[in-house]
Design an enzyme around this catalytic site. Structure first.
Site, PDB file in Angstrom:
ATOM      1  N   ASP A 104       5.514  -3.292 -12.994  1.00 19.85           N
ATOM      2  CA  ASP A 104       4.438  -2.608 -13.697  1.00 19.85           C
ATOM      3  C   ASP A 104       4.879  -2.288 -15.113  1.00 19.85           C
ATOM      4  O   ASP A 104       5.919  -1.649 -15.314  1.00 19.85           O
ATOM      5  CB  ASP A 104       4.073  -1.306 -12.978  1.00 19.85           C
ATOM      6  CG  ASP A 104       3.348  -1.545 -11.666  1.00 19.85           C
ATOM      7  OD1 ASP A 104       2.132  -1.768 -11.712  1.00 19.85           O
ATOM      8  OD2 ASP A 104       4.003  -1.502 -10.604  1.00 19.85           O
ATOM      9  N   HIS A 125      -3.616   1.934 -15.675  1.00 20.12           N
ATOM     10  CA  HIS A 125      -4.042   3.039 -14.822  1.00 20.12           C
ATOM     11  C   HIS A 125      -2.941   4.085 -14.714  1.00 20.12           C
ATOM     12  O   HIS A 125      -1.799   3.859 -15.107  1.00 20.12           O
ATOM     13  CB  HIS A 125      -4.395   2.530 -13.425  1.00 20.12           C
ATOM     14  CG  HIS A 125      -3.232   1.869 -12.719  1.00 20.12           C
ATOM     15  ND1 HIS A 125      -2.790   0.602 -13.027  1.00 20.12           N
ATOM     16  CD2 HIS A 125      -2.420   2.304 -11.710  1.00 20.12           C
ATOM     17  CE1 HIS A 125      -1.775   0.273 -12.254  1.00 20.12           C
ATOM     18  NE2 HIS A 125      -1.511   1.300 -11.442  1.00 20.12           N
ATOM     19  N   ASP A 168       1.694   5.659  -4.155  1.00 22.85           N
ATOM     20  CA  ASP A 168       2.339   6.145  -5.374  1.00 22.85           C
ATOM     21  C   ASP A 168       3.422   7.165  -5.031  1.00 22.85           C
ATOM     22  O   ASP A 168       3.178   8.120  -4.304  1.00 22.85           O
ATOM     23  CB  ASP A 168       1.309   6.795  -6.306  1.00 22.85           C
ATOM     24  CG  ASP A 168       0.410   5.766  -6.975  1.00 22.85           C
ATOM     25  OD1 ASP A 168       0.703   4.568  -6.843  1.00 22.85           O
ATOM     26  OD2 ASP A 168      -0.573   6.168  -7.624  1.00 22.85           O
ATOM     27  N   GLU A 201      -6.318  -2.386  -9.608  1.00 21.16           N
ATOM     28  CA  GLU A 201      -7.279  -3.249  -8.918  1.00 21.16           C
ATOM     29  C   GLU A 201      -8.654  -3.223  -9.579  1.00 21.16           C
ATOM     30  O   GLU A 201      -9.065  -2.205 -10.134  1.00 21.16           O
ATOM     31  CB  GLU A 201      -7.404  -2.806  -7.454  1.00 21.16           C
ATOM     32  CG  GLU A 201      -6.107  -2.944  -6.694  1.00 21.16           C
ATOM     33  CD  GLU A 201      -6.085  -2.210  -5.361  1.00 21.16           C
ATOM     34  OE1 GLU A 201      -5.302  -2.601  -4.483  1.00 21.16           O
ATOM     35  OE2 GLU A 201      -6.853  -1.240  -5.201  1.00 21.16           O
ATOM     36  N   LYS A 247      -6.085  -8.347  -9.466  1.00 24.01           N
ATOM     37  CA  LYS A 247      -5.865  -7.825  -8.119  1.00 24.01           C
ATOM     38  C   LYS A 247      -7.156  -7.222  -7.572  1.00 24.01           C
ATOM     39  O   LYS A 247      -7.819  -6.430  -8.236  1.00 24.01           O
ATOM     40  CB  LYS A 247      -4.762  -6.771  -8.160  1.00 24.01           C
ATOM     41  CG  LYS A 247      -4.322  -6.253  -6.805  1.00 24.01           C
ATOM     42  CD  LYS A 247      -3.142  -5.314  -6.998  1.00 24.01           C
ATOM     43  CE  LYS A 247      -2.705  -4.668  -5.705  1.00 24.01           C
ATOM     44  NZ  LYS A 247      -1.586  -3.726  -5.934  1.00 24.01           N
ATOM     45  N   HIS A 290     -10.556  -2.861   4.319  1.00 23.01           N
ATOM     46  CA  HIS A 290     -10.837  -3.457   5.630  1.00 23.01           C
ATOM     47  C   HIS A 290     -11.462  -2.499   6.630  1.00 23.01           C
ATOM     48  O   HIS A 290     -11.943  -2.937   7.672  1.00 23.01           O
ATOM     49  CB  HIS A 290      -9.538  -4.004   6.227  1.00 23.01           C
ATOM     50  CG  HIS A 290      -8.485  -2.939   6.402  1.00 23.01           C
ATOM     51  ND1 HIS A 290      -8.435  -2.125   7.514  1.00 23.01           N
ATOM     52  CD2 HIS A 290      -7.471  -2.553   5.596  1.00 23.01           C
ATOM     53  CE1 HIS A 290      -7.421  -1.283   7.390  1.00 23.01           C
ATOM     54  NE2 HIS A 290      -6.812  -1.513   6.231  1.00 23.01           N
ATOM     55  N   THR A 328      -4.942  -8.117  -1.343  1.00 18.20           N
ATOM     56  CA  THR A 328      -4.007  -7.302  -0.564  1.00 18.20           C
ATOM     57  C   THR A 328      -4.341  -7.337   0.933  1.00 18.20           C
ATOM     58  O   THR A 328      -5.238  -8.041   1.357  1.00 18.20           O
ATOM     59  CB  THR A 328      -4.026  -5.850  -1.057  1.00 18.20           C
ATOM     60  OG1 THR A 328      -5.345  -5.322  -0.882  1.00 18.20           O
ATOM     61  CG2 THR A 328      -3.671  -5.768  -2.523  1.00 18.20           C
ATOM     62  N   GLU A 375      -0.632 -10.066  -1.414  1.00 15.38           N
ATOM     63  CA  GLU A 375       0.323  -8.960  -1.355  1.00 15.38           C
ATOM     64  C   GLU A 375       0.144  -8.261  -0.019  1.00 15.38           C
ATOM     65  O   GLU A 375      -0.921  -8.325   0.593  1.00 15.38           O
ATOM     66  CB  GLU A 375       0.079  -7.944  -2.478  1.00 15.38           C
ATOM     67  CG  GLU A 375       0.275  -8.459  -3.881  1.00 15.38           C
ATOM     68  CD  GLU A 375       0.002  -7.387  -4.937  1.00 15.38           C
ATOM     69  OE1 GLU A 375      -0.241  -6.224  -4.552  1.00 15.38           O
ATOM     70  OE2 GLU A 375       0.015  -7.719  -6.133  1.00 15.38           O
ATOM     71  N   ASN A 376       1.185  -7.581   0.441  1.00 11.07           N
ATOM     72  CA  ASN A 376       1.019  -6.707   1.591  1.00 11.07           C
ATOM     73  C   ASN A 376       0.667  -5.305   1.105  1.00 11.07           C
ATOM     74  O   ASN A 376       1.198  -4.830   0.105  1.00 11.07           O
ATOM     75  CB  ASN A 376       2.262  -6.685   2.488  1.00 11.07           C
ATOM     76  CG  ASN A 376       3.548  -6.432   1.731  1.00 11.07           C
ATOM     77  OD1 ASN A 376       3.775  -6.990   0.672  1.00 11.07           O
ATOM     78  ND2 ASN A 376       4.407  -5.592   2.293  1.00 11.07           N
ATOM     79  N   ALA A 377      -0.261  -4.661   1.790  1.00 12.13           N
ATOM     80  CA  ALA A 377      -0.748  -3.351   1.355  1.00 12.13           C
ATOM     81  C   ALA A 377       0.198  -2.229   1.739  1.00 12.13           C
ATOM     82  O   ALA A 377       0.255  -1.202   1.060  1.00 12.13           O
ATOM     83  CB  ALA A 377      -2.127  -3.085   1.954  1.00 12.13           C
ATOM     84  N   LEU A 378       0.927  -2.404   2.837  1.00 18.24           N
ATOM     85  CA  LEU A 378       1.864  -1.400   3.327  1.00 18.24           C
ATOM     86  C   LEU A 378       3.278  -1.960   3.376  1.00 18.24           C
ATOM     87  O   LEU A 378       3.465  -3.168   3.557  1.00 18.24           O
ATOM     88  CB  LEU A 378       1.478  -0.949   4.744  1.00 18.24           C
ATOM     89  CG  LEU A 378       0.108  -0.328   4.941  1.00 18.24           C
ATOM     90  CD1 LEU A 378      -0.147  -0.078   6.411  1.00 18.24           C
ATOM     91  CD2 LEU A 378       0.004   0.961   4.156  1.00 18.24           C
ATOM     92  N   ARG A 420       8.168  -3.536  -0.917  1.00 24.03           N
ATOM     93  CA  ARG A 420       8.602  -3.418  -2.279  1.00 24.03           C
ATOM     94  C   ARG A 420      10.109  -3.347  -2.281  1.00 24.03           C
ATOM     95  O   ARG A 420      10.732  -3.123  -1.260  1.00 24.03           O
ATOM     96  CB  ARG A 420       7.985  -2.134  -2.871  1.00 24.03           C
ATOM     97  CG  ARG A 420       8.584  -1.615  -4.137  1.00 24.03           C
ATOM     98  CD  ARG A 420       7.902  -0.360  -4.626  1.00 24.03           C
ATOM     99  NE  ARG A 420       6.499  -0.228  -4.543  1.00 24.03           N
ATOM    100  CZ  ARG A 420       5.630  -0.575  -5.471  1.00 24.03           C
ATOM    101  NH1 ARG A 420       6.095  -1.109  -6.589  1.00 24.03           N
ATOM    102  NH2 ARG A 420       4.365  -0.415  -5.284  1.00 24.03           N
TER     103      ARG A 420
END
Length: 606
Positions: free
Chosen positions: A148, A188, A196, A280, A431, A436, A478, A516-519, A549
């Site tokens: 970032d 952002h 975060d 996003e 992004k 879901h 994601t 990307e994976n969200a979690l 990450r």
């Protein structure tokens, strides 16, 4: 000779340990430097497995909750102590700069860097540990990293003054290790959003302007302001010290290009352009800050800010009426000169759209029966399946306007980004959030409040894919790692079906799809799901996957072993028919080679 985990860890913390030969006879003590040498080709490596298995994962109850993993193994106590120690210099693993094999049709894997990789003082946070982590990632076959580039850090003090200090170091570090970089133009705020862990606000001078005019922030129907991202309703108005938000974003991207022009197309291969909260393309409809929203709430529309002056005829003062009429005319002319695509702020644009549709009564406000952030669809009149307002004439009008405003926002930023990075050799990507929950309902309420006009009767992702295709941008999506049965069934979550829909939309629009994976997930179930989702059809695969990450959990021995095997499997792509066990055996060599670097990298997070 094979080196034990305990010996390597001891070397890292500066304690020479006696080793044993394969015959059991003691030999001389080894230094850390000797441990970091590449093992001989005839080295016998014994794979070990942890007794702790993460097969029985509990369904995640929030997009920001990660599965609970087992504790740290006893032989990692020394490495854990390194969390509070300054890492030491490391040597590079021999062969870590090997090129990706030609003709490989697999999916390259990138790894997201920590959110606070650059400090508030524009330095690199835990530089030596990050250096060790990059070396380990490269040795494991990772293609590159995503970082970032925070607007709130680089242009923090004064408009037009950019401090690239920490990013200059990080980019050079990535180049040194042969890693490619996906640079995120993060316009952002960091903090108060899903996942975060640190707080990085918008630039001080931008926040000052929002404080003066709160309508620059997204606003819900209860007057709650959101400072995560400047409202798209003022994209083309000079509200930021004489510049429009779009101009600020363009100037930032241009300054980035000029500062890193020597790395573009070689080290820096992708520019992901931030377009909303969490980077996003969406509205901040489900903010977690201060407990406003909790999974799986439907969220709330974000379009209740400022309207034009409405004229009221007063029989007592015809002169006053004429004055207001003249003033309104002047304001109308000025607003149209300043903005060609959007009227002043969100509600003003809505009113203009309602007037154009000959329904002026629809323009004074957004839906008033759409419930609250934490309601479910059937709790509301607007989103309920039978007779809900979303499925009526007004609902179609409002949702078309609301989603089109988001698409127009994307068009404006991509037009700037494309012109700035044209002929630089970098890809542009955007992004899109994987919303879901309540996907199995008719209205898809959480997607609607976020700006994705996707219902049982309408494909909301095809217009987004078509917009990205017009600019040659990559569609980055994601929740790739999620499986339907892992989610709360009462909320009708369906991430697999959502990913499938998005994949079909990108194929139809002929736009590249990345994931990307969200979690944070380190288990083989998640890895297997990512592999499945990355293979879109018999002819097509994702163009890239970014793993969430780089942190201390990734470098825990069992997680690292699984990750290295996952990277190898992704790179081999459809051409391989190897089972997980075979891939893990082949990856064990890389696990052994990178182990000292991995142990040092654990010190990166605390």
């Amino acid at each position: 000779m094979a080196l034990s985990m305990t010996h390597q860890i001891g070397s890292l913390v500066g304690t020479p340990l006696p080793t044993e030969s394969t015959t059991g006879e003691p030999t001389a003590s080894l230094s850390a430097a000797s441990v970091w040498k590449t093992p001989a080709t005839n080295l016998r490596v014994k794979a070990s497995r942890s007794d702790t298995v993460t097969d029985g994962l509990s369904p995640p109850m929030s997009p920001c909750r990660s599965p609970v993993l087992g504790g740290i193994r006893p032989d990692l106590n020394a490495a854990c102590q390194a969390f509070t120690m300054e890492p030491v210099e490391v040597e590079h693993v021999a062969g870590s700069r090997s090129k990706k094999a030609k003709g490989n049709n697999g999916v390259p894997v990138y790894v997201m860097m920590p959110l606070d990789s650059v400090t508030m003082g524009n330095g690199v946070n835990r530089k030596k540990a990050v250096n060790a982590a990059m070396a380990a990632l490269k040795s494991a076959g990772v293609e590159g990293v995503m970082m970032d580039v925070w607007w709130g850090l680089v242009e923090r003090e004064r408009p037009g003054e950019y401090n690239w200090g920490g990013y200059n170091e990080l980019m050079e570090m990535a180049k040194k290790h042969g890693l490619k970089v996906q640079a995120v133009m993060s316009f952002h705020q960091c903090g108060g959003n899903v996942g975060d862990s640190v707080t990085i606000p918008l630039p001080k001078w931008a926040v000052e302007e929002i404080d003066k005019d709160p309508d620059l922030a997204y606003t819900d129907q209860w007057g709650r302001r959101n400072y995560e991202y400047i409202s798209l309703g003022c994209d083309t108005l000079p509200v930021l010290k004489g510049r429009t938000p779009i101009q600020c974003y363009a100037d930032f991207m241009r300054a980035f290009r000029d500062n890193f022009k020597h790395l573009l197309g070689d080290t820096i291969v992708e520019i992901q352009v931030g377009m909303g909260p969490a980077g996003e393309l969406r509205y901040p409809s489900y903010p977690e800050q201060n407990g406003t929203w909790k999974f799986p709430g439907i969220g709330a529309f974000q379009c209740y800010d400022k309207v034009f002056i409405y004229l009221c005829f007063s029989p007592y003062s015809f002169e006053l009426f004429l004055f207001y009429l003249f003033l309104s005319f002047i304001l109308f002319c000025v607003s149209n000169i300043l903005s060609f695509t959007s009227m002043q702020y969100m509600l003003s644009s809505l009113q203009a759209a309602a007037d154009a549709a000959n329904k002026p009564e629809w323009g004074s406000t957004g839906p008033t029966d759409a419930g609250h952030y934490n309601n479910w669809p059937e709790d509301t009149n607007f989103f309920r399946k039978e007779g809900g307002g979303w499925d009526g004439e007004y609902g179609e009008f409002f949702l078309t306007w609301y989603s089109q405003m988001l698409l127009n926002h994307g068009e404006r930023i991509l037009t700037s980004a494309k012109s700035i990075y044209d002929n630089t050799g970098v890809k542009i990507s955007v992004k899109v959030a994987g919303i879901h929950w309540h996907y199995g309902t008719r209205s898809h309420a959480p997607e609607l409040t976020a700006g994705y006009y996707n219902t049982r009767n309408r494909d909301g992702y095809l217009p987004i894919a078509q917009m990205l295709a017009r600019h040659g941008a990559v569609f980055n999506f994601t929740c790739i790692e999620m499986r339907d049965h892992e989610q709360p069934q009462d909320a009708q979550c369906a991430p697999e079906k959502l990913v499938h829909q998005v994949a079909l939309a990108t194929q139809k629009a002929q736009v590249h799809l990345a994931g990307e994976n969200a979690l944070p997930r380190y288990d083989e179930h998640a890895h297997d799901q990512i592999l499945k989702a990355s293979q879109l059809s018999n002819e097509t695969e994702m163009c890239a996957f970014t793993y969430l990450r780089m942190n201390q959990h990734l470098f825990q021995p069992d997680n690292w072993r699984k990750f290295v095997a996952f990277v190898k499997k992704m790179k081999e792509g459809k051409s391989t028919d190897k089972c997980w066990e075979q891939v893990e055996r082949e990856a064990e060599h890389f696990v052994h080679v990178t182990q000292p670097l991995v142990q040092e990298a654990v010190a990166m997070m605390h």
